[in-house]
Design an enzyme around this catalytic site. Structure first.
Site, short mmCIF file in Angstrom:
data_model
loop_
_atom_site.label_atom_id
_atom_site.label_comp_id
_atom_site.label_asym_id
_atom_site.label_seq_id
_atom_site.Cartn_x
_atom_site.Cartn_y
_atom_site.Cartn_z
N LYS A 172 7.04 -0.80 -1.31
CA LYS A 172 6.79 -2.10 -0.66
C LYS A 172 6.07 -2.96 -1.72
O LYS A 172 4.91 -2.74 -2.05
CB LYS A 172 5.96 -1.83 0.58
N GLY A 225 -4.25 -2.72 -5.10
CA GLY A 225 -4.47 -4.05 -4.53
C GLY A 225 -5.95 -4.26 -4.27
O GLY A 225 -6.80 -3.68 -4.96
N SER A 226 -6.26 -5.06 -3.26
CA SER A 226 -7.64 -5.42 -3.00
C SER A 226 -8.40 -4.29 -2.31
O SER A 226 -7.80 -3.44 -1.62
CB SER A 226 -7.66 -6.67 -2.10
N VAL A 229 -7.87 -4.34 1.68
CA VAL A 229 -6.66 -3.70 2.21
C VAL A 229 -6.68 -2.20 1.92
O VAL A 229 -6.35 -1.38 2.79
CB VAL A 229 -5.39 -4.36 1.61
N GLY A 230 -7.10 -1.83 0.73
CA GLY A 230 -7.12 -0.41 0.37
C GLY A 230 -8.00 0.40 1.29
O GLY A 230 -7.63 1.50 1.73
N GLU A 247 -6.13 2.14 -6.08
CA GLU A 247 -6.66 1.43 -7.25
C GLU A 247 -6.93 0.00 -6.82
O GLU A 247 -6.00 -0.71 -6.41
CB GLU A 247 -5.68 1.47 -8.43
N CYS A 281 -6.55 -6.76 -13.33
CA CYS A 281 -7.63 -6.02 -12.66
C CYS A 281 -8.68 -5.59 -13.67
O CYS A 281 -9.82 -5.37 -13.32
CB CYS A 281 -7.07 -4.82 -11.92
N GLU A 382 -15.53 -10.20 -7.09
CA GLU A 382 -14.29 -10.37 -7.86
C GLU A 382 -13.69 -11.74 -7.54
O GLU A 382 -13.54 -12.11 -6.38
CB GLU A 382 -13.28 -9.28 -7.49
#
Ligand code: NAP
Length: 480
Positions: A172, A225-226, A229-230, A247, A281, A382
């Site tokens: 995805k 990702g962020s 969400v992670g 990550e 990142c 961030e």
């Protein structure tokens, strides 16, 4: 009419409606339209992956490797087009996109070669005439969820080790830049990957992500990702005890000591802070500079930053492209305002650029704040854009303490010519990736990649370490 890119499920290109647009952040043009996948597509993809698993995992690993080699060759043949696609959908400059596509090709070849090794284990038994060893076996159906900032390399560094270990996958990609990942899937298809081994479903992260972690056949999920969400994904995945790898974000420091090679340090910080629009990142967002060279360093970074050319990444001579989309640009501009209130006027930059050819794009001037305090928001959160906060440190110990004073631990860098300080730093810096006298961003694929603290969770990606997430051991004791 923009081209429509279908999802790829069970070896078929699955068209349908509605679609969503993949737009160029430099000028708003539609790069392509993607079929908007649904939870049902994800379920169908996971089922297809489950059906394909027995034959794919039974195929010899070198034969699987041959398919990866072939896909790498196909991407190499399309190198110019695939690189241009990336610049058009993500905004990074064409040289940066070419570098990333080259890396994708190298990653596919590296893991293709791994098919001829796939190291297991062999140990001498304490017992008479017992032969004991451990084989690697695949985990099963793996879900891969990827971000937009490295839209080709990150899908590649998940897909390649997953496939070589004998897993089947559902990918995805990020909605802001799905085409680069689609090109890899297209190459794998043309290379003859068997039906159902690789599945691609584009569409809204919330709906598809939820469907993916809850798909019956899924055994593992790898996410980049962020943190937001992670962490949510982790909570959901752990209810099913899925193997998971995360990550996520960072707030990466570069320490600059008085004994550093000064021009190199300036160049490294500017490169790490602003190239790829600060959307790596591993980008430097905090420069922590020793008092003795602080004022000179701020002046030199500002002077160098002002010379960076901002514009459409397809144009020659451009250093910095746009933010990936309007939302990201607004986030960056919001942080710049917070920076103004807490840390004072930036020493350079600080504005959206919207004049002339830039009017339809999401361009922000590379922005340098100086005299930023550790507790200021722009030194803590961030931003993921072209914003650098410079902080003053008394000495090396103070700088190291400040560098580690963050919940994140992705990358960290030091600029110094003092070998003892280098080793002090290497042993005490709290991050998964360290660089010395190099930019904090810019990693290769042959060694483990990933952060520590709140930036990451689970086994590392890339290099041999990637095999640990995508495979399991089967241990055998054999009496002869
Ligand atoms: P993001 O918003 O977290 O999205 C990442 C992926 O997750 C996208 O494919 C997204 O789909 C999907 N997603 C969104 N909501 C979801 C949900 N509820 N469940 C499951 N999946 C969901 O991150 P991003 O904005 O794309 O990327 C920027 C972030 O990635 C930064 O924080 C950066 O530091 C981090 N990053 C980390 C690394 C690393 O190696 N540590 C590398 C690159 C980037 P949609 O696109 O459809 O929303």
């Amino acid at each position: 009419m923009p081209e429509i890119f279908a999802n790829y499920i069970a070896g078929d290109w699955v068209n349908g409606a509605p679609v969503f647009e993949d737009r160029n952040p430099a000028n708003g043009e539609v790069v392509g339209c993607f079929v908007k996948g649904t939870a049902r597509d994800v379920e169908a993809a996971a089922d297809a992956a489950a059906r394909a698993l027995p034959a794919w995992s039974a195929m010899s690993a070198p034969a699987r490797g041959n398919i990866l080699y072939k896909a790498a060759g196909i991407l190499d043949g399309n190198f110019a087009r695939v690189s241009a696609d990336m610049t058009r959908e993500e905004g990074k400059t064409l040289p940066e996109a070419k570098g990333e596509v080259r890396r994708t090709i190298n990653i596919l070849r590296y893991f293709a070669g791994e098919g001829s090794r796939l190291p297991g284990m062999l140990a001498p038994s304490e017992r008479d005439r017992v032969h004991m060893f451990a084989l690697r076996k695949p985990v099963g159906v793996v879900g891969l969820i990827t971000p937009w900032n490295f839209p080709s390399a990150i899908p590649a560094w998940k897909l390649a080790p997953a496939l070589i270990c004998g897993n089947t996958v559902v990918l995805k990609p990020a909605s802001a830049a799905p085409l680069s990942a689609w090109r890899i899937v297209e190459a794998l298809h043309e290379a003859g990957v068997p039906k159902g081994v690789v599945n691609f479903v584009a569409g809204p992260g919330g709906e598809l992500g939820h469907a993916l972690v809850n798909a019956g056949p899924l055994r593992a999920v790898s996410f980049t990702g962020s943190c937001q969400v992670g962490n949510a994904l982790h909570a959901e995945a752990s209810q099913r005890r899925l193997r998971i790898q995360l990550e996520m974000g960072g707030k990466n420091p570069t320490i600059v000591l008085a004994d550093a090679d000064f021009p190199t340090a300036v160049e490294n910080v500017v490169n790490a802070a602003f190239f790829s629009t600060g959307q790596k990142c591993t980008a430097t967002s905090r420069a922590i500079v020793e008092d003795a060279v602080y004022d000179r360093f701020v002046a030199a970074v500002v002077e160098r930053t002002k010379r960076l050319k901002v514009g459409d990444g397809m144009d020659p001579g451009i250093d910095i492209g746009p933010c990936v989309d309007q939302a990201q640009m607004e986030t960056v501009l919001r942080y710049i305002e917070i920076g103004r209130q807490e840390s004072g006027e930036p020493r350079c930059g600080g504005r959206r650029l919207a004049e002339g050819a830039l009017a339809k794009g999401y361009f922000v001037e590379p922005t340098v704040f100086a005299d930023v305090a550790e507790e200021h928001t722009i030194a803590r959160e961030e931003i993921f854009g072209p914003v650098l906060a410079i902080l003053r440190a008394r000495d090396f110990e103070d700088a190291l303490r400040m560098a580690n004073n963050t919940p994140f631990g992705l990358s960290s860098s030091i600029q110094t010519s003092n070998l003892s300080r280098v080793f002090e730093y290497v042993y005490r810096a709290e991050a998964g990736l360290l660089t010395v006298n190099l930019p904090s961003a810019g990693v290769e694929y042959q060694l483990p990649f990933g952060g520590s603290k709140e930036s990451s969770f689970g086994p590392k990606e890339q290099g041999q370490a990637a095999l640990e997430f995508y495979s399991d051991y089967k241990t055998v004791y054999l009496k002869y």
